[in-house]
Design an enzyme around this catalytic site. Structure first.
Site, PDB file in Angstrom:
ATOM      1  CB  CYS A 184      13.632   8.951   7.040  1.00  0.00           C
ATOM      2  SG  CYS A 184      14.246   7.777   5.837  1.00  0.00           S
ATOM      3  CE  LYS A 220      -1.831   2.731   2.932  1.00  0.00           C
ATOM      4  NZ  LYS A 220      -1.695   3.945   2.115  1.00  0.00           N
ATOM      5  CD  GLU A 227      10.656  12.505  10.497  1.00  0.00           C
ATOM      6  OE1 GLU A 227       9.557  12.056  10.839  1.00  0.00           O
ATOM      7  OE2 GLU A 227      11.467  11.865   9.811  1.00  0.00           O
ATOM      8  CD  GLU A 284      13.750   0.517   7.686  1.00  0.00           C
ATOM      9  OE1 GLU A 284      14.308   1.538   8.149  1.00  0.00           O
ATOM     10  OE2 GLU A 284      14.362  -0.517   7.412  1.00  0.00           O
TER      11      GLU A 284
HETATM   12  P1  NAD Z   1       2.828   8.455   7.438  1.00  0.00           P
HETATM   13  O1  NAD Z   1       3.243   7.671   8.636  1.00  0.00           O
HETATM   14  O2  NAD Z   1       1.826   9.512   7.596  1.00  0.00           O
HETATM   15  O3  NAD Z   1       2.245   7.466   6.332  1.00  0.00           O
HETATM   16  C1  NAD Z   1       2.988   6.364   5.879  1.00  0.00           C
HETATM   17  C2  NAD Z   1       2.050   5.350   5.279  1.00  0.00           C
HETATM   18  O4  NAD Z   1       1.205   4.862   6.309  1.00  0.00           O
HETATM   19  C3  NAD Z   1       1.128   5.882   4.190  1.00  0.00           C
HETATM   20  O5  NAD Z   1       0.990   4.903   3.196  1.00  0.00           O
HETATM   21  C4  NAD Z   1      -0.183   6.085   4.923  1.00  0.00           C
HETATM   22  O6  NAD Z   1      -1.319   5.996   4.087  1.00  0.00           O
HETATM   23  C5  NAD Z   1      -0.138   4.920   5.889  1.00  0.00           C
HETATM   24  N1  NAD Z   1      -0.981   5.070   7.072  1.00  0.00           N
HETATM   25  C6  NAD Z   1      -1.415   6.213   7.666  1.00  0.00           C
HETATM   26  N2  NAD Z   1      -2.181   5.920   8.737  1.00  0.00           N
HETATM   27  C7  NAD Z   1      -2.230   4.570   8.828  1.00  0.00           C
HETATM   28  C8  NAD Z   1      -2.851   3.668   9.720  1.00  0.00           C
HETATM   29  N3  NAD Z   1      -3.601   4.099  10.738  1.00  0.00           N
HETATM   30  N4  NAD Z   1      -2.690   2.345   9.520  1.00  0.00           N
HETATM   31  C9  NAD Z   1      -1.927   1.876   8.497  1.00  0.00           C
HETATM   32  N5  NAD Z   1      -1.318   2.696   7.607  1.00  0.00           N
HETATM   33  C10 NAD Z   1      -1.460   4.024   7.775  1.00  0.00           C
HETATM   34  O7  NAD Z   1       4.198   8.980   6.809  1.00  0.00           O
HETATM   35  P2  NAD Z   1       4.372   9.899   5.534  1.00  0.00           P
HETATM   36  O8  NAD Z   1       3.930  11.260   5.929  1.00  0.00           O
HETATM   37  O9  NAD Z   1       3.769   9.253   4.333  1.00  0.00           O
HETATM   38  O10 NAD Z   1       5.966   9.847   5.332  1.00  0.00           O
HETATM   39  C11 NAD Z   1       6.836  10.582   6.076  1.00  0.00           C
HETATM   40  C12 NAD Z   1       7.376   9.767   7.246  1.00  0.00           C
HETATM   41  O11 NAD Z   1       7.998   8.569   6.767  1.00  0.00           O
HETATM   42  C13 NAD Z   1       8.446  10.490   8.002  1.00  0.00           C
HETATM   43  O12 NAD Z   1       8.252  10.313   9.385  1.00  0.00           O
HETATM   44  C14 NAD Z   1       9.736   9.812   7.563  1.00  0.00           C
HETATM   45  O13 NAD Z   1      10.795   9.900   8.454  1.00  0.00           O
HETATM   46  C15 NAD Z   1       9.274   8.418   7.377  1.00  0.00           C
HETATM   47  N6  NAD Z   1      10.191   7.683   6.502  1.00  0.00           N
HETATM   48  C16 NAD Z   1      11.045   6.777   7.069  1.00  0.00           C
HETATM   49  C17 NAD Z   1      11.937   6.079   6.270  1.00  0.00           C
HETATM   50  C18 NAD Z   1      12.881   5.074   6.895  1.00  0.00           C
HETATM   51  O14 NAD Z   1      13.519   4.345   6.152  1.00  0.00           O
HETATM   52  N7  NAD Z   1      12.996   5.005   8.205  1.00  0.00           N
HETATM   53  C19 NAD Z   1      11.962   6.286   4.892  1.00  0.00           C
HETATM   54  C20 NAD Z   1      11.087   7.220   4.357  1.00  0.00           C
HETATM   55  C21 NAD Z   1      10.194   7.907   5.174  1.00  0.00           C
END
Ligand code: NAD
Length: 502
Positions: free
Chosen positions: A294, A185, A390, A260
Site C-alpha cells: 500500500c 480475520k 491503485e 488503513e
Molecule cells: P480487500 O479490501 O479486498 O480485503 C481486505 C480484507 O477485508 C480481507 O480479509 C477480506 O476478506 C475482507 N473483506 C472483504 N469484503 C468484506 C466485507 N464486505 N466486510 C468485511 N470484510 C471484508 O483488500 P485485499 O485485496 O485483501 O488487500 C489489498 C488492499 O489492502 C489494497 O487496497 C491495499 O492498499 C490495502 N492495504 C492497505 C494497507 C495500509 O496500511 N493502509 C496495508 C496493506 C494493504
C-alpha cells in the site's frame, strides 16, 4: 523446500479456526483452497468460518478479557517478550510459510516480513509498560482530576493478503499490549501465518482466548465480526472500497473504527536530486512485494531536467530484476498473489496503452505462475486510470513536472494519502515537501522503510488511525476522566448556580 518437515495440512489437520487456544474446523459449509501463486498448486484446503465460528471466537475473547485487562503491564510485557522469542525461534518456518502462501521471494520473507514482526512484538512488549497520559492536577482548584487509560474490550480486526504475518502483528500486538482481547480475520486466501502467529502466542503463555483467528470470507465472517454486538471496535486494513462497507456497518453500531486503506504513493524527484539514488529507490520502492504494497512508489514525478535520464535509468534497472522461484534465494521478484490479480494488473496496463507509452514490461512472462514483468509507463495523463487508481502490481508510472509548485500539486492530486517520498539535496525543498505533501508518511531520499517506533496510517481516502508505535494505543484504549472533590463540604461553591446565593 520445507523447513523442519513443516507440512501445512499436518499442522492444521484439526481445522483453520483458532478459537480459545485451540484449532477447530469452520462451520460455514464452504471450503477454501490456498494456492501457491508461483506454481498454481493448492497447498492447503480448509473449511471456512461461518457466523457461528465468529460468535464462538467473540465469546472466547469476551471471556478472556477481564483477566487479561486486569494483568499488570509488567505481566503483559513479559508475555509479549516471550512471544517475540518464540517468533524469533520459528523465524525460518514463518518465512517458509509466508512465501508458500503469498509467492514472496524467500529473501523478502526472511529479511523483511519475519524480522519486522519479531521487532514489532519486542516493541509492544516494552510499550505495554509505558502507556502515557496527562498528569493529575487541581484544574478547578476544588478537585483533583486525572485520566485513566483503559482497554476497550473485544476488538475485531480484518487484514489483507499482501503481508499476512505483518498485518496480524500490526493488528494484534497493540491491541493486546493495551489489555484488549482480539478476533482477527485474515484474508481467506492467506490464512496460514496468522494461525501460526496465534499458536506462537499460546506457546509463549498468552492466555487462551486473548488472540483468536477466524478464517472466512469478507461478506460472511468479516461483516458478522464488524457488526457483532460484543465487538467494541473494528480495525480494518484493506481496500478503500471494502473499507467503506466496513465503516457503514461499524457506524450503524456506533463502534470505534480504525481504517488503513489503499494508497497511490507519489515519488517526487527534484532537479537537484542524486539521480542514481532516485533510480535505485524508484525500482526498489515500486517492485517491493511485486508492487502489492500500500506504500509502494506508484507515481514518479520527475523535474524536467532529470526526466529522460530517470526514465532510461529505471527501465534499465528494472530489466536486471530476476523473476523466479520464490524459494530460490536469488529471486528478486515473485508472482502476484493470484492469477486473477495478475490479470487485473494486465488489464489496467492494457487500457493505459491507448494513451500512454509502455517503456518496459507490460506483459506476463511465459510459464504457469502468476508473474508479471516489472513495468514502467510514461506519457500518461495525470487524470488517467493508471495514475489515479491503485493497481497493486509491479507497475510504475512516470510523469514530468516543471516548477516545484507543480510537482507538489501533482503529488497531492489523487484521493489517496498514505505514503510519499521526495528526492532532493536541498534542505528547503525537502522541508517544504514534508509540510505540503498530504500523506501519513513522507520519506526524504528513500521510499519504503518502516520502523516499529513510528506510526503508520493514512490521510484522505487512505483512512484514519495509526498502526505501530505508541500512537496506536490511541486506537486501542479509551481515556476516562476521574474527578475527586477536595473540599469535603456539602454546599459547594458552584451549587449557587442551581439554588440559593453565595
Ligand atoms: P480487500 O479490501 O479486498 O480485503 C481486505 C480484507 O477485508 C480481507 O480479509 C477480506 O476478506 C475482507 N473483506 C472483504 N469484503 C468484506 C466485507 N464486505 N466486510 C468485511 N470484510 C471484508 O483488500 P485485499 O485485496 O485483501 O488487500 C489489498 C488492499 O489492502 C489494497 O487496497 C491495499 O492498499 C490495502 N492495504 C492497505 C494497507 C495500509 O496500511 N493502509 C496495508 C496493506 C494493504
Amino acid at each position: 523446500m520445507t523447513v523442519n518437515g513443516f507440512q501445512v495440512h499436518d499442522r492444521f489437520s484439526a481445522g483453520a479456526q483458532y478459537i480459545g487456544g485451540r484449532l477447530r474446523p469452520g462451520t460455514s459449509g464452504d471450503v477454501q483452497d490456498v494456492v501457491n501463486p508461483a506454481t498454481g498448486e493448492t497447498v492447503f484446503s480448509y473449511r471456512l468460518a461461518g457466523a457461528a465460528d465468529v460468535d464462538a471466537a467473540v465469546a472466547a475473547a469476551g471471556a478472556a478479557f477481564p483477566g487479561w485487562a486486569a494483568a499488570t503491564p509488567g505481566e503483559r510485557s513479559d508475555a509479549l517478550h516471550r512471544f517475540a522469542g518464540v517468533l524469533a525461534d520459528r523465524a525460518e518456518e514463518f518465512a517458509y510459510a509466508e512465501s508458500l502462501q503469498c509467492g514472496k521471494p524467500i529473501k523478502l520473507s526472511r529479511e523483511f516480513d519475519v524480522p519486522g514482526t519479531v521487532d514489532n512484538a519486542s516493541f509492544f512488549a516494552g510499550a505495554a509498560r509505558h502507556l502515557q497520559g496527562q498528569s493529575a492536577g487541581e484544574y478547578s482548584g476544588d478537585h483533583t482530576s486525572y485520566v485513566r487509560r483503559e482497554p476497550i474490550g473485544v476488538v475485531g480486526s480484518i487484514a489483507p493478503w499482501n503481508y499476512p504475518l505483518q498485518m496480524a502483528a500490526w493488528k494484534v500486538l497493540p491491541a493486546v499490549a493495551a489489555g484488549n482481547t482480539i478476533v482477527l480475520k485474515p484474508a481467506e486466501i492467506t490464512p496460514i501465518t496468522s494461525l501460526m502467529f496465534a499458536q506462537a502466542a499460546t506457546e509463549a503463555g498468552i492466555p487462551d482466548g486473548v488472540i483468536n483467528i477466524v478464517n472466512g470470507v469478507g461478506k460472511v465472517a468479516g461483516e458478522h465480526l464488524v457488526g457483532h454486538p460484543d465487538v467494541v471496535m473494528t480495525s480494518f486494513t484493506g481496500s478503500t472500497t471494502v473499507g467503506r462497507r466496513v465503516a457503514e456497518i461499524a457506524t450503524a453500531g456506533v463502534k470505534r473504527l480504525h481504517l488503513e486503506l489503499g494508497g497511490k504513493a507519489p515519488f517526487v524527484v527534484f532537479d537537484d536530486a542524486d539521480l542514481d539514488a532516485a533510480v535505485h529507490g524508484a525500482v526498489a520502492g515500486s517492485l517491493i512485494n511485486t508492487g502489492q504494497d500500500c506504500t509502494a512508489a506508484t507515481r514518479a514525478y520527475v523535474q524536467r531536467p532529470l526526466y529522460d535520464a530517470f526514465v532510461q535509468g529505471v527501465a534499465d534497472l528494472m530489466n536486471t530484476v530476476r523473476l523466479g522461484d520464490p524459494f530460490d534465494a536469488s529471486t528478486d521478484l515473485g508472482p502476484l498473489i493470484s492469477h486473477a490479480q495478475r490479470d487485473r494488473v494486465a488489464a489496467v496496463v492494457d487500457r493505459a496503452r491507448a494513451s500512454a507509452r509502455v517503456v518496459t514490461g507490460g506483459k506476463a512472462p511465459a510459464g504457469d505462475g502468476a508473474y508479471y514483468l516489472p513495468t514502467l509507463i510514461a506519457d500518461a495523463s495525470q487524470s488517467s486510470e493508471i495514475v489515479q487508481s491503485e493497481i497493486f502490481g509491479p507497475v510504475l508510472v512516470v510523469l514530468p513536472f516543471d516548477s516545484d509548485d507543480e510537482g507538489i500539486a501533482l503529488a497531492n492530486d489523487t484521493p489517496y494519502g498514505l505514503a510519499s517520498s521526495a528526492w532532493t539535496r536541498d534542505v528547503f525543498r525537502a522541508n517544504r515537501a514534508t509540510r505540503e505533501i498530504k500523506a501519513g508518511c513522507v520519506w526524504i531520499n528513500d521510499h519504503i522503510p518502516i520502523i516499529s517506533e513510528m506510526p503508520h496510517g493514512g490521510y484522505k481516502a487512505s483512512g484514519f488511525g495509526k498502526d505501530m508505535s505508541s500512537y496506536s494505543f490511541e486506537e486501542y484504549t479509551q481515556v476516562k476522566h476521574v474527578m475527586y472533590d477536595n473540599t469535603a463540604v456539602a454546599r459547594k461553591d458552584w451549587h449557587r448556580t442551581i439554588f440559593g446565593d453565595r
